[in-house]
Motif scaffolding. Structure first.
Motif, PDB file in Angstrom:
ATOM      1  N   VAL A  46      50.735  23.612  28.537  1.00  0.00           N
ATOM      2  CA  VAL A  46      51.913  23.877  27.517  1.00  0.00           C
ATOM      3  C   VAL A  46      53.234  24.257  28.548  1.00  0.00           C
ATOM      4  N   PRO A  47      53.608  23.395  29.225  1.00  0.00           N
ATOM      5  CA  PRO A  47      54.695  23.628  30.321  1.00  0.00           C
ATOM      6  C   PRO A  47      56.020  24.283  29.906  1.00  0.00           C
ATOM      7  N   GLU A  48      56.419  23.785  28.706  1.00  0.00           N
ATOM      8  CA  GLU A  48      57.743  24.575  27.990  1.00  0.00           C
ATOM      9  C   GLU A  48      57.668  25.849  27.761  1.00  0.00           C
ATOM     10  N   TYR A  49      56.496  26.101  27.195  1.00  0.00           N
ATOM     11  CA  TYR A  49      56.224  27.744  26.945  1.00  0.00           C
ATOM     12  C   TYR A  49      55.843  28.436  28.151  1.00  0.00           C
ATOM     13  N   HIS A 102      56.313  20.247  38.037  1.00  0.00           N
ATOM     14  CA  HIS A 102      57.310  19.716  36.812  1.00  0.00           C
ATOM     15  C   HIS A 102      58.275  20.771  36.287  1.00  0.00           C
ATOM     16  N   SER A 103      57.840  22.057  36.571  1.00  0.00           N
ATOM     17  CA  SER A 103      58.451  23.200  36.190  1.00  0.00           C
ATOM     18  C   SER A 103      59.693  23.856  36.958  1.00  0.00           C
ATOM     19  N   TRP A 104      59.520  23.331  38.222  1.00  0.00           N
ATOM     20  CA  TRP A 104      60.485  23.890  39.223  1.00  0.00           C
ATOM     21  C   TRP A 104      61.887  23.721  38.845  1.00  0.00           C
ATOM     22  N   THR A 126      45.987  17.049  26.151  1.00  0.00           N
ATOM     23  CA  THR A 126      47.113  17.973  26.598  1.00  0.00           C
ATOM     24  C   THR A 126      47.527  17.768  27.851  1.00  0.00           C
ATOM     25  N   ILE A 127      46.561  17.139  28.940  1.00  0.00           N
ATOM     26  CA  ILE A 127      47.017  16.734  30.286  1.00  0.00           C
ATOM     27  C   ILE A 127      46.751  15.361  30.567  1.00  0.00           C
ATOM     28  N   HIS A 155      43.301  27.635  31.112  1.00  0.00           N
ATOM     29  CA  HIS A 155      43.463  28.012  32.207  1.00  0.00           C
ATOM     30  C   HIS A 155      44.574  27.497  32.967  1.00  0.00           C
ATOM     31  N   PHE A 156      45.137  26.228  32.611  1.00  0.00           N
ATOM     32  CA  PHE A 156      46.314  25.447  33.257  1.00  0.00           C
ATOM     33  C   PHE A 156      47.364  25.418  32.381  1.00  0.00           C
TER      34      PHE A 156
END
Length: 285
Positions: free
Chosen positions: A265-268, A17-19, A181-182, A259-260
């Motif tokens: 925290v995908p945006e950070y 989702h970060s790509w 969080t996930i 660890h993930f």
């Protein structure tokens, strides 16, 4: 892996989702990457190795060859967990091709003393020792008898779910449940990928092939950006990290995340990768 036009690139492990944000950032001033995300041998969409020897050194060399075949002679690399170790290796072995690295798994050479560390750094060192003493049975099993647990991981979906969910539960920055969080769907997607590709056993073999394989003498002289999240399972104090990573151009200790981080925290995390690799590239100017 990630690549930067006009011929500057990167490799590693980043949540899918970060790509989009890395390839087409909303911030016009953020670096833009081509993302190359190889699947580790024996994991997910990759073939299962038919021969022994596919440890971190061989995989790292394969990644350099992969990038060359894709037309990227020079690149930057990013990774965490096994991806972090594999990112470290080409940073040290192939400096002619690797412009620099960003990692969330900085491993120091063995045998370093805690003398001179701050109280917080000593706590990091103790927490890491505690993890390997009391919470790493899974790693010792996979490093010594991967095929034994492997039969269970490809035969029982419940066994596979328990094996993987345990890691999400223990290694995330949460109080009671990884689902704080996930999302449950994300965890089930992860487990389903292992189940449908029947890679539970073949993935476990990387621990056997790579157990204590990181060369104690390996030094990384290319620019390095290192981030250590507070609830990660291994936290390397900066003075220790500097014994291996000789040119740390950016060091961050985020306030949240485990660890993930790409899932928690995908945006950070995306911003962390962007800024870290920007600092790496700036070191070449």
């Amino acid at each position: 892996m990630i690549t930067l036009p006009p011929r500057l690139q990167a490799s590693g492990t980043i949540g899918a989702h970060s790509w989009d944000e890395l390839a087409d950032p909303k911030d016009a001033d953020a670096p833009t990457f081509h993302v190359v995300a190889p699947s580790l041998p024996g994991f997910g969409y990759s073939d299962k190795p038919a021969t022994t020897g596919w440890g971190t050194e061989k995989i790292a060399a394969a990644w350099v060859e992969l990038m060359a075949r894709l037309g990227y002679d020079k690149f930057v690399a990013q990774g965490g967990d096994w991806g972090g170790v594999i990112t470290t290796v080409p940073g040290g072995r192939f400096p002619a091709h690797v412009l620099g690295i960003h990692t969330t798994t900085a491993q120091s050479p063995p045998g370093l003393t805690t003398d001179g560390l701050t109280a917080a750094e000593r706590e990091w060192a103790e927490e890491t020792r505690d993890f390997w003493r009391h919470h790493a049975a899974y790693a010792k099993q996979q490093a010594t008898r991967p095929q034994t647990i492997g039969y269970s991981l490809v035969d029982s979906p419940v066994g596979l779910l328990a094996w993987i969910l345990d890691k999400f539960a223990e290694w995330t920055d949460t109080e009671d449940s990884p689902f704080e969080t996930i999302s449950m769907d994300t965890v089930l997607d992860n487990v389903t990928l292992y189940w449908l590709t029947r890679t539970g056993a073949s993935a476990a073999r990387i621990s056997y092939e790579s157990h204590n394989s990181l060369d104690p003498e390996l030094r990384v002289d290319v620019p390095s950006a290192i981030s250590t999240y507070p609830r990660d399972i291994e936290k390397c104090p900066r003075p220790w990290a500097q014994e291996r990573f000789r040119q740390i151009v950016r060091w961050r200790s985020p306030e949240t995340g485990g660890h993930f981080p790409s899932l928690e925290v995908p945006e950070y995390f995306v911003k962390d990768v962007q800024e870290g690799l920007a600092a790496v590239l700036a070191a070449h100017r």
